[in-house]
Scaffold this active site. Structure first.
Site, mmCIF file in Angstrom:
data_model
loop_
_atom_site.group_PDB
_atom_site.id
_atom_site.type_symbol
_atom_site.label_atom_id
_atom_site.label_comp_id
_atom_site.label_asym_id
_atom_site.label_seq_id
_atom_site.Cartn_x
_atom_site.Cartn_y
_atom_site.Cartn_z
ATOM 1 C CE LYS A 157 18.425 44.475 -4.692
ATOM 2 N NZ LYS A 157 18.025 44.130 -3.332
ATOM 3 C CG ASP A 159 25.304 44.556 -8.893
ATOM 4 O OD1 ASP A 159 24.065 44.519 -9.117
ATOM 5 O OD2 ASP A 159 25.783 45.006 -7.836
ATOM 6 N N GLY A 458 -28.967 41.982 21.755
ATOM 7 C CA GLY A 458 -28.207 41.930 23.003
ATOM 8 C C GLY A 458 -27.456 40.625 23.057
ATOM 9 C CB SER A 532 -28.584 41.049 15.382
ATOM 10 O OG SER A 532 -29.319 41.573 16.451
#
Length: 618
Positions: A157, A159, A458, A532
């Site tokens: 870019k 330009d 659990g 866990s």
């Protein structure tokens, strides 16, 4: 016709360059490659299709939108971005090319890494108005990490900044300093305008101050290091070919060196030796197979080799190890956690692996090493790896095929990370299993019981500890030798240094699983009462034990019931925001899919639940 035939022969003999375009979003990567394709003999039908698509989907008004040649997905055209890696083939009389147009968005960094893994050169685009951005640095770092040695900076870019030479020189100077710090062997810089074609395929009169050639001229002329003729032969086995009892061959692609009939080879990791009998292809036997050849090798001896093994030159074989230092790029949506068990794929071989330690992660802007306990998506770290079996390997800088790997989730097989092996850890060569005359069977016989690990899982307040405690009392009264590992008690000693972040939970489970394994080896019936919460970590624990030694017991209690019990007041603190990373509130619990036993605590006494466990054990 003679001229056409000559051109075709010249074209077919031209060498092949694989390169990627990368950089930040909207820097013009797709436009650049589209312009290259358009200007290098794009077929007339594709030109017409592009012009029609530009009117319907383009962003350039009545002009041609060259990016549409690359942005093939509907989502890409709607958003004007690149999402997936787009591979395109094109060529000139001097060279053939395969280019991978890589997405610029950070969330698609994994796609960019895929493109870089096979590239010989990287074209890094920078918007002249913006200069170097974080994604520019990230993509450059990843390209360097994945073995790309040549880089071309395309300041695009131009330009839009009036073709200002000072703007170009400032950006080129900054990038060349970055490239030197990343270890690129060769760096070049070219100012371009991809949309207008300035310095893309021909030199632009708009920038007479630029003394170099166009981008295409650079790609045609850049000299890459040829494969060394002295490389020792290596071929990973992709498939064992046995159509009948009279033929047994090993199919694969030669990734280094050259192999000939009669060469002495070694099969790794077994280290069995033999000689090459034949090199078989669909067109007939070959006298030699150089790197890149897809062949079937037969051996002169009945040597066993399997998919993932490596057949190599016996005089100079690759190393075999199970512990490594490696660079790792996290690609998954979830963090990469030390201690968690993953699948590691290296070539065609798949083994179980863990990241045992993250030495540091890398700041992509400064390349500074930062302390880290886990790696988030798109982060790069330097890690230690442990594999459950030794694999043949070479350093990635020496051999991409034997030094690259991916880590996969063990449940979904989704890619979690990609990495490159740096070296084998010396400690791997210093550690050996010591033979013990008294084994697990002898200890179990002395205690007259079958050692087991009963893993109670659990949510907090489910009743795990109460059930395990009464179960141990029953077992002891029956004359059994037991031990109970309770989550809270372990936190007072073995895991007192750990918090409750995900990486701490993983390490906590790893430690207690190893302790439980030692206790089972001692002949005990060990009960583990831990939340866990993650399936992957419970799976890791299970895999430490022999078949039949591990029983997962899911203590199934609804969250509202556990909260009503809340003897420790933990749920109340979590709801009040005083306790972070609490399972069931702001940290997930992953219930087992196939537990050996599920205990529903609603409407059942602890004694009744223990009776169920004892019945399952019997």
């Amino acid at each position: 016709m003679d001229a056409l035939a000559g051109y075709l022969r010249e074209y077919e003999s031209a060498d092949l360059l694989r390169f990627i375009t990368c950089g930040s979003v909207d820097d013009g990567k797709s436009t650049l490659i589209g312009r290259l394709l358009y200007d290098t003999r794009l077929p007339d039908d594709q030109r017409a299709a592009l012009e029609a698509d530009s009117k319907r989907h383009g962003t350039q008004g009545e002009g041609i939108d060259y990016a549409l040649l690359l942005d093939g997905l509907a989502a890409e055209r709607e958003q004007g971005i690149t999402i997936d890696v787009a591979y395109r083939f094109f060529g000139t009389a001097r060279r053939r090319f395969i280019v991978a147009d890589c997405p610029g968005h950070e969330q698609y960094t994994r796609n960019m890494a895929t493109g870089a893994s096979t590239a010989q050169l990287a074209v890094v685009l920078v918007d002249a108005r913006k200069g170097l951005l974080t994604q520019t640095r990230r993509h450059s770092y990843i390209a360097s990490l994945l073995g790309v040695r040549h880089v071309l900076l395309a300041v695009n870019k131009m330009d839009m900044v009036g073709y200002d030479r000072d703007v170009f020189r400032r950006i080129a100077g900054e990038y060349e300093a970055l490239a030197r710090s990343l270890g690129f062997a060769h760096v070049a810089s070219i100012p371009i305008s991809a949309l207008k074609g300035d310095n893309v395929t021909v030199r632009s009169p708009a920038m007479p101050w630029h003394e170099g050639g166009s981008l295409l001229e650079y790609l045609e002329g850049v000299e890459l290091e040829p494969p060394a003729d002295t490389d020792a032969f290596r071929m990973p086995v992709q498939w064992v070919c046995r159509p009948d009892q009279d033929f047994r061959g090993f199919a694969g692609t030669v990734v280094a060196g050259t192999v000939r009939p009669g060469d002495e080879v070694v099969v790794l990791p077994s280290a069995r030796r033999s000689r090459i009998a034949r090199i078989v292809t669909a067109e007939g036997d070959l006298p030699a197979a150089p790197a890149g050849s897809a062949v079937v090798l037969t051996l002169s001896d009945e040597v066993d080799a399997s998919r993932g093994d490596v057949i190599a030159a016996a005089a100079n074989p690759p190393d075999v190890a199970d512990q490594f230092a490696a660079h790792v790029l996290c690609l998954g949506d979830e963090a990469l956690l030390p201690g968690r068990s993953y699948w590691l794929r290296i070539g065609a071989r798949v083994v179980s692996a863990q990241v045992t330690e993250i030495k540091h992660k890398v700041d992509v802007n400064t390349q500074e090493a930062l302390a880290a306990r886990h790696l988030e998506t798109n982060e790069v770290g330097y890690c230690n790896l442990y594999l459950d079996e030794a694999v043949p390997f070479e350093r990635y800088c020496d051999n991409r095929d034997l030094g690259a790997f991916i880590l996969m989730d063990r449940q979904t097989n989704a890619t979690v990370a990609a990495g490159t092996l740096d070296f084998a850890l010396r400690r791997a060569h210093n550690l050996h299993w010591q033979h013990m005359d008294v084994d697990k069977a002898a200890r179990a016989a002395l205690k007259q019981q079958k050692p087991r690990c009963l893993w109670f899982t659990g949510i907090s307040g489910a009743g795990k500890s109460a059930i395990a405690n009464l179960l141990e009392k029953r077992l002891v009264s029956m004359g059994h030798h037991t031990y109970l590992l309770d989550g809270d008690n372990i936190r007072h000693g073995l895991s007192k240094d750990l918090g409750f972040a995900d990486e701490d939970r993983v390490e906590n489970i790893r430690r207690v699983a190893e302790v439980a394994k030692l206790m089972v080896d001692a002949g005990l019936i060990v009960m583990v009462a831990f939340i866990s919460p993650f399936r992957a970590d419970r799976r890791m624990a299970r895999e430490l034990f022999a078949d039949g030694e591990f029983m997962e017991i899911f203590v199934d209690t609804p969250l509202e019931v556990a909260e009503q019990r809340d003897a420790k007041g933990l749920y109340a603190k979590a709801r009040a925001g005083e306790l972070r990373n609490f399972t069931g509130i702001d940290s997930p619990y992953e219930a087992p899919f196939n537990a050996e036993l599920t205990l529903s605590t609603v409407g059942a006494t602890v004694g009744e639940l223990v009776d169920r466990v004892l019945k399952a054990l019997d």
